[in-house]
Design a protein around this motif. Sequence first.
Motif, PDB file in Angstrom:
ATOM      1  N   GLU A  18      -3.163  24.930 -29.652  1.00 12.32           N
ATOM      2  CA  GLU A  18      -4.015  25.387 -30.753  1.00 12.32           C
ATOM      3  C   GLU A  18      -3.636  26.819 -31.114  1.00 12.32           C
ATOM      4  N   ILE A  20      -4.803  30.152 -33.860  1.00 17.18           N
ATOM      5  CA  ILE A  20      -5.735  30.704 -34.839  1.00 17.18           C
ATOM      6  C   ILE A  20      -5.039  31.848 -35.553  1.00 17.18           C
ATOM      7  N   ARG A  22      -5.378  34.853 -38.360  1.00 17.53           N
ATOM      8  CA  ARG A  22      -6.491  35.670 -38.837  1.00 17.53           C
ATOM      9  C   ARG A  22      -6.126  36.449 -40.098  1.00 17.53           C
ATOM     10  N   TRP A  34      -5.754  29.793 -48.142  1.00 20.53           N
ATOM     11  CA  TRP A  34      -4.580  29.731 -47.279  1.00 20.53           C
ATOM     12  C   TRP A  34      -3.503  28.941 -48.003  1.00 20.53           C
ATOM     13  N   SER A  66      -8.600  23.678 -39.746  1.00 22.35           N
ATOM     14  CA  SER A  66      -9.960  24.075 -40.094  1.00 22.35           C
ATOM     15  C   SER A  66      -9.956  25.545 -40.469  1.00 22.35           C
ATOM     16  N   VAL A  67     -10.954  25.937 -41.255  1.00 23.37           N
ATOM     17  CA  VAL A  67     -11.096  27.335 -41.648  1.00 23.37           C
ATOM     18  C   VAL A  67     -12.508  27.791 -41.339  1.00 23.37           C
ATOM     19  N   GLU A  68     -12.614  29.100 -41.149  1.00 22.58           N
ATOM     20  CA  GLU A  68     -13.915  29.658 -40.790  1.00 22.58           C
ATOM     21  C   GLU A  68     -13.981  31.101 -41.244  1.00 22.58           C
ATOM     22  N   ASN A  74     -13.637  38.683 -41.493  1.00 17.54           N
ATOM     23  CA  ASN A  74     -12.497  37.845 -41.124  1.00 17.54           C
ATOM     24  C   ASN A  74     -12.552  36.464 -41.749  1.00 17.54           C
ATOM     25  N   THR A  76     -10.376  32.816 -40.953  1.00 19.81           N
ATOM     26  CA  THR A  76      -9.385  32.284 -40.013  1.00 19.81           C
ATOM     27  C   THR A  76      -8.940  30.879 -40.396  1.00 19.81           C
ATOM     28  N   LEU A  77      -7.721  30.577 -39.998  1.00 17.57           N
ATOM     29  CA  LEU A  77      -7.164  29.231 -40.113  1.00 17.57           C
ATOM     30  C   LEU A  77      -6.827  28.769 -38.701  1.00 17.57           C
ATOM     31  N   LYS A  78      -7.392  27.634 -38.306  1.00 14.74           N
ATOM     32  CA  LYS A  78      -7.102  27.084 -36.982  1.00 14.74           C
ATOM     33  C   LYS A  78      -6.286  25.815 -37.149  1.00 14.74           C
ATOM     34  N   ARG A  80      -5.318  22.785 -34.773  1.00 17.17           N
ATOM     35  CA  ARG A  80      -5.824  22.285 -33.487  1.00 17.17           C
ATOM     36  C   ARG A  80      -4.713  21.894 -32.519  1.00 17.17           C
TER      37      ARG A  80
END
Lengths: 113, 112
Positions: A18, A20, A22, A34, A66-68, A74, A76-78, A80
């Motif tokens: 995984e 992340i 930023r 993104w 996923s994004v948060e 901040n 973020t793009l994760k 997995r």
Amino acid sequence: EPEVTQTPSHQVTQMGQEVILRCVPISNHLYFYWYRQILGQKVEFLVSFYNNEISEKSEIFDDQFSVERPDGSNFTLKIRSTKLEDSAMYFCASKGTATYEQYFGPGTRLTVT
Amino acid sequence: RKEVEQDPGPFNVPEGATVAFNCTYSNSASQSFFWYRQDCRKEPKLLMSVYSSGNEDGRFTAQLNRASQYISLLIRDSKLSDSATYLCVVRGVNTGFQKLVFGTGTRLLVSP
């Protein structure tokens, strides 16, 4: 001049791990994006985010992405479980409310081995 | 047909030359148009938005022809620092209201 920042500048990871990525968008911007660019190819849209939810996503943005926005600054793009084909430059962009112009960060180069 | 199409180049020009890039887009419903420049392994940087009436910023002039679905960028008095890839970018293609759709870019090399 305000700018979008991204960390890290380069990330090396093993397949299946995984990651992340930023981004800190421009401070008064409310729209976040993104994009990615595979070496030698064009820039491709992944996802847009507004008001704490995804407003649009591409076919590339599947369940492993996923994004948060974990706090007020901040974004973020994760990814997995990374695959070799995820190796690319990932750019974050942001946009203000009164314009359609998107401003890009310097990118994170992701290398999956 | 590609959503945004550009001649990949490279365009090799001497300093001081005038050079023009063209771009076509496939969807007549597209709403906003931009030129970005990208240096090798760097982020796209907004050069200028493109308006129907045409617009100019110093040595750079952009034109939009909605009827022909055609966008152009003219660079006058080329400088060495203009060497880069120029990306034609369109917003509002197909169902993508927010997303930008990029062309593959046209590479410009300005030589002394």
